[in-house]
Every structure is written in C-alpha cells, then in structure tokens.
Design a protein around this motif. Structure first.
Motif, PDB file in Angstrom:
ATOM      1  N   SER A 175     -15.068 -18.633  -2.136  1.00  0.00           N
ATOM      2  CA  SER A 175     -15.042 -16.901  -2.870  1.00  0.00           C
ATOM      3  C   SER A 175     -14.753 -16.241  -1.365  1.00  0.00           C
ATOM      4  N   GLN A 176     -14.212 -16.594  -0.210  1.00  0.00           N
ATOM      5  CA  GLN A 176     -14.926 -15.959   1.233  1.00  0.00           C
ATOM      6  C   GLN A 176     -13.882 -14.735   0.836  1.00  0.00           C
ATOM      7  N   TYR A 177     -13.751 -13.193   1.428  1.00  0.00           N
ATOM      8  CA  TYR A 177     -12.784 -12.435   1.568  1.00  0.00           C
ATOM      9  C   TYR A 177     -12.269 -12.299   3.208  1.00  0.00           C
ATOM     10  N   LYS A 178     -11.254 -12.932   3.051  1.00  0.00           N
ATOM     11  CA  LYS A 178     -10.273 -13.050   4.500  1.00  0.00           C
ATOM     12  C   LYS A 178      -9.160 -12.472   4.162  1.00  0.00           C
ATOM     13  N   PRO A 179      -8.660 -11.427   4.617  1.00  0.00           N
ATOM     14  CA  PRO A 179      -7.668 -11.122   4.001  1.00  0.00           C
ATOM     15  C   PRO A 179      -6.683 -11.282   5.564  1.00  0.00           C
ATOM     16  N   ILE A 180      -6.708 -12.949   6.102  1.00  0.00           N
ATOM     17  CA  ILE A 180      -5.196 -12.983   7.036  1.00  0.00           C
ATOM     18  C   ILE A 180      -4.236 -13.741   6.242  1.00  0.00           C
ATOM     19  N   ILE A 181      -3.170 -12.547   7.096  1.00  0.00           N
ATOM     20  CA  ILE A 181      -1.659 -12.440   6.485  1.00  0.00           C
ATOM     21  C   ILE A 181      -1.079 -13.604   7.223  1.00  0.00           C
ATOM     22  N   ASN A 182      -0.187 -14.851   6.492  1.00  0.00           N
ATOM     23  CA  ASN A 182       1.010 -15.592   6.946  1.00  0.00           C
ATOM     24  C   ASN A 182       1.661 -15.951   5.863  1.00  0.00           C
ATOM     25  N   ILE A 183       2.218 -16.501   7.164  1.00  0.00           N
ATOM     26  CA  ILE A 183       3.584 -16.510   6.071  1.00  0.00           C
ATOM     27  C   ILE A 183       3.343 -17.684   4.828  1.00  0.00           C
ATOM     28  N   GLU A 184       2.058 -18.605   5.186  1.00  0.00           N
ATOM     29  CA  GLU A 184       2.057 -20.010   3.760  1.00  0.00           C
ATOM     30  C   GLU A 184       1.074 -19.359   2.620  1.00  0.00           C
ATOM     31  N   ASN A 185       0.033 -17.666   2.688  1.00  0.00           N
ATOM     32  CA  ASN A 185      -0.480 -17.586   2.290  1.00  0.00           C
ATOM     33  C   ASN A 185       0.178 -15.956   1.610  1.00  0.00           C
ATOM     34  N   HIS A 186       1.354 -15.355   2.261  1.00  0.00           N
ATOM     35  CA  HIS A 186       2.159 -14.235   1.732  1.00  0.00           C
ATOM     36  C   HIS A 186       3.265 -13.949   2.262  1.00  0.00           C
ATOM     37  N   ASP A 187       4.143 -13.580   1.186  1.00  0.00           N
ATOM     38  CA  ASP A 187       5.788 -14.164   1.045  1.00  0.00           C
ATOM     39  C   ASP A 187       5.933 -12.464   0.701  1.00  0.00           C
ATOM     40  N   THR A 188       6.108 -11.251   0.730  1.00  0.00           N
ATOM     41  CA  THR A 188       6.309 -10.439  -0.181  1.00  0.00           C
ATOM     42  C   THR A 188       7.770 -10.164   0.190  1.00  0.00           C
ATOM     43  N   ILE A 189       8.947 -10.057  -1.086  1.00  0.00           N
ATOM     44  CA  ILE A 189      10.202  -9.691  -0.192  1.00  0.00           C
ATOM     45  C   ILE A 189      10.274  -8.320  -0.415  1.00  0.00           C
ATOM     46  N   GLY A 190      11.017  -8.226   1.052  1.00  0.00           N
ATOM     47  CA  GLY A 190      11.543  -6.145   0.751  1.00  0.00           C
ATOM     48  C   GLY A 190      13.125  -6.846   1.068  1.00  0.00           C
ATOM     49  N   MET A 191      14.027  -5.906   0.670  1.00  0.00           N
ATOM     50  CA  MET A 191      14.967  -6.344   0.590  1.00  0.00           C
ATOM     51  C   MET A 191      16.440  -4.539   0.763  1.00  0.00           C
ATOM     52  N   GLY A 234      19.757   5.031   8.488  1.00  0.00           N
ATOM     53  CA  GLY A 234      20.073   3.027   8.195  1.00  0.00           C
ATOM     54  C   GLY A 234      18.809   3.299   7.102  1.00  0.00           C
ATOM     55  N   ALA A 235      18.315   1.674   7.231  1.00  0.00           N
ATOM     56  CA  ALA A 235      16.888   1.554   6.615  1.00  0.00           C
ATOM     57  C   ALA A 235      15.603   0.559   6.573  1.00  0.00           C
ATOM     58  N   ALA A 236      14.801   1.237   6.000  1.00  0.00           N
ATOM     59  CA  ALA A 236      13.634  -0.789   6.776  1.00  0.00           C
ATOM     60  C   ALA A 236      12.678  -1.203   5.541  1.00  0.00           C
ATOM     61  N   THR A 237      12.408  -2.376   5.994  1.00  0.00           N
ATOM     62  CA  THR A 237      11.363  -2.738   5.381  1.00  0.00           C
ATOM     63  C   THR A 237      10.312  -3.396   5.642  1.00  0.00           C
ATOM     64  N   ALA A 238       9.283  -3.315   5.230  1.00  0.00           N
ATOM     65  CA  ALA A 238       8.186  -4.454   6.281  1.00  0.00           C
ATOM     66  C   ALA A 238       7.890  -5.797   4.821  1.00  0.00           C
ATOM     67  N   THR A 239       6.796  -6.346   6.009  1.00  0.00           N
ATOM     68  CA  THR A 239       6.631  -7.983   5.437  1.00  0.00           C
ATOM     69  C   THR A 239       4.871  -8.135   6.029  1.00  0.00           C
ATOM     70  N   GLY A 240       4.065  -8.657   5.811  1.00  0.00           N
ATOM     71  CA  GLY A 240       2.573  -8.839   6.215  1.00  0.00           C
ATOM     72  C   GLY A 240       1.696  -8.080   5.534  1.00  0.00           C
ATOM     73  N   LEU A 241       0.834  -7.507   6.390  1.00  0.00           N
ATOM     74  CA  LEU A 241      -0.870  -6.928   6.097  1.00  0.00           C
ATOM     75  C   LEU A 241      -0.663  -6.063   5.680  1.00  0.00           C
ATOM     76  N   GLY A 242      -0.887  -5.359   4.893  1.00  0.00           N
ATOM     77  CA  GLY A 242      -0.214  -4.020   4.334  1.00  0.00           C
ATOM     78  C   GLY A 242      -0.986  -3.420   4.419  1.00  0.00           C
ATOM     79  N   GLU A 243      -2.034  -3.031   4.858  1.00  0.00           N
ATOM     80  CA  GLU A 243      -3.689  -2.216   6.107  1.00  0.00           C
ATOM     81  C   GLU A 243      -2.512  -1.522   7.189  1.00  0.00           C
ATOM     82  N   THR A 244      -2.489  -2.445   7.803  1.00  0.00           N
ATOM     83  CA  THR A 244      -1.638  -2.416   8.738  1.00  0.00           C
ATOM     84  C   THR A 244      -0.167  -1.581   8.831  1.00  0.00           C
ATOM     85  N   ILE A 245       0.130  -2.211   7.774  1.00  0.00           N
ATOM     86  CA  ILE A 245       1.507  -0.808   7.409  1.00  0.00           C
ATOM     87  C   ILE A 245       1.436   0.531   7.519  1.00  0.00           C
TER      88      ILE A 245
END
Length: 326
Positions: A175-191, A234-245
C-alpha cells in the motif's frame, strides 16, 4: 510493460497502420488532403490512439463532425478491457474504487467535463451532455452521477475488472503511495482533431492515477490543463502526472504560445521546459503534450523518452515516437 504493449510497440512503431474497412474511409478524403497542410487530421496519445483514431475517422466520414469524431474515438478506448488507465476497467484509487474524469471541447469555446464519476461507462459522452444540456462546464461526483441518471445513462455494477483486481491486490501488500507516472501505469487518452473545414475539437478521458487518494482529480477534466481548443489558433492535449500539468495550465499555455506565433512543436517544448522547472523529483515524472495549429501543423514533446502518439490523416494512421526533454 505488458506483453500486449510490447507487441503493439514492436509491430506498429513508425509504420502506417490500417484497420479493416478503413481503406475506403481514408480514400474518400484523399481529394481533401493537402500534404503541406494536413486536413482532416487526428492526434491521440499513446499506442491506444491508433484504434481510437480509426474509430474517430469512421465517425468523421459518417457525420462530418470533428466533435462527433473525437468523442467516438475515445469512447473506443473507454471500452478497451486491456487498458487499465481509461474506463471502468481502469485501476482504482486507494479505497479500491474506480473513478473517472473526462472533458470535451469545441473550437468555438463550448466545453464540458465530469470528474470523480463512478459507474458511468462513457464519461466522455457525459461530459458532452454537460456541455450541450446544462449551463455549466463541469459536474463532479454525486452531482455528475445524478445528472447521468436524469439523462438516461445506465449505471454499471461497481466492481473491479479482473485485471484491475489482480493489480490492486498486489498493491495492497505494501500500500505504498508513490504517484510515479510512466507509460506502464498511466495512459490517459487525449485526442485533438482538425476537420477539412478548419473546425477543431478535442477530448480527454481517464481513470486517473492508480491508487490515488479517494477524491483526487487530475488534469484530464480541467479545461486549459488536460485539454484546450480554439478555432482561431489550434488545439492541445496532455497526458502524464496531472498535478504537474495543472500547475502550468499546460494545454492553454500551448495554445496561447501558438497564438503568439510559436509552432506547435515549439509550444509543446516550451510547456515541457516550464513543467520541468516547476516540478520536484522530475526523474520520476512523465508528462507529454500534443498540439495542432489551425493550418494542420503538429507538435509532440515529453519530459522523458517513452511517450508515443498516433497521427491519422488521409494518407494513413501511424504510431510515432515523441521527442523528449531528457
């Protein structure tokens, strides 16, 4: 990295990918295709953007609406049982509850979003309903759920998908709370998409950070953070650690930089530089941005290597690697 993702990455990286029934859809738009200014055009985050783009392209040819297209595209991802970061099959929060966030926006400024939503199969469609059927931009939690019921949405049984249950049980061992984002555990889709007539639209949907605190909301449903669209620019979208965005209003920043004359690529790179400057422990943070300007130029950039994106035009549907700051 899952075996499925390895297979997709090895099979598709950097090559045109076509889906059954799409050859005709793409050829129907060839006469509208300008190789210098690509319209229509779709960009989606990560490798699941390839099938999402395919679904969006079919819808675009059916209705001619770029808004319909970006909704349909990410709806496809919301149903992908292999994807543990989008839809009700996604990884849960610390309490074992899956909560969803989504936003949608047109280039004329119309937008809608939902956050901290439970039991809704298609939060992106609920976000569109907020945009079109309420005077508000965002509904959250129980209020969003009540609105969904009033609009005729079916509430799904609240239980973890088999794969999410396995991963959650593993996580509970420590139950370690380590919000480390990478392509293996968080893949939001933005289009984000640009139609042949120059209209723009975008969508974003996610189940959020795995094992987050109950009630946490990331950038995806926040207009200006995870998504921003303006027909004039134009348009933009983001993915990754939401707090930083969120802290840099990432997608709005990119659109405003393009308004000031930056190319989509230059704007994405500046957004990443600002995010890096304002973030601690940057070695553990992944974030990426996609952008389109009104002429059809595109940009993509990430903090670290590993971020890929799908690009669909009349010429094909291709998976590409983004450049990165580090």
């Amino acid at each position: 990295m899952s075996q499925r993702r390895k297979f997709i990455k090895q099979s598709l990286m950097g090559s045109a990918v076509f889906f059954p029934g799409l050859a005709g859809a793409f050829s129907q738009s060839l006469e509208k295709f300008d190789p210098q200014r690509e319209k229509p055009l779709l960009l989606s985050t990560w490798n699941h953007g390839v099938p999402a783009n395919a679904a969006a392209w079919v819808k675009l040819n059916e209705t001619g609406s770029i808004l319909d297209a970006v909704e349909a595209g990410v709806r496809d991802t919301e149903l992908d049982m292999e994807n543990l970061s989008v839809g009700l099959q996604g990884l849960p929060d610390r309490e074992g509850i899956t909560t969803l966030d989504a936003s949608i926006m047109r280039g004329d400024g119309a937008c809608g979003s939902v956050a901290f939503v439970r039991q809704i199969k298609h939060p992106i469609t609920l976000a569109r309903a907020v945009m079109e059927k309420t005077p508000h931009v965002m509904l959250v939690g129980e209020g969003a759920r009540q609105f969904a019921i009033a609009q005729g949405f079916t509430l799904e049984e609240e239980k973890l998908s088999p794969k999410a249950r396995i991963e959650y049980d593993k996580w509970k061992v420590t139950s370690q709370y380590k919000p480390i984002i990478n392509i293996e555990n968080h893949d939001t889709i933005g289009m984000i998409g640009l139609a042949a007539d120059g209209k723009l639209a975008g969508s974003c949907t996610t189940s959020g950070l795995a094992y987050k605190m109950h009630g946490r909301v990331g950038d995806s449903p926040i207009i200006g953070a995870g998504l921003y669209v303006d027909d004039e620019v134009g348009a933009a979208t983001a993915t990754g650690l939401g707090e930083t965005i969120i802290r840099i209003c990432g997608s709005f920043l990119i659109v405003e930089l393009m308004r000031q004359g930056r190319s989509p690529q230059e704007a994405c790179e500046e957004a990443v530089r600002r995010l890096v400057r304002k973030s601690k422990n940057i070695q553990d943070i992944q974030a990426g941005f996609l952008a389109i300007n009104k002429d059809g130029d595109t940009g993509a950039y990430a903090v670290h290597p590993g971020f890929n994106f799908a690009k669909a035009t009349a010429a094909g549907n291709v998976l590409l690697d983004s450049k990165s700051h580090f």
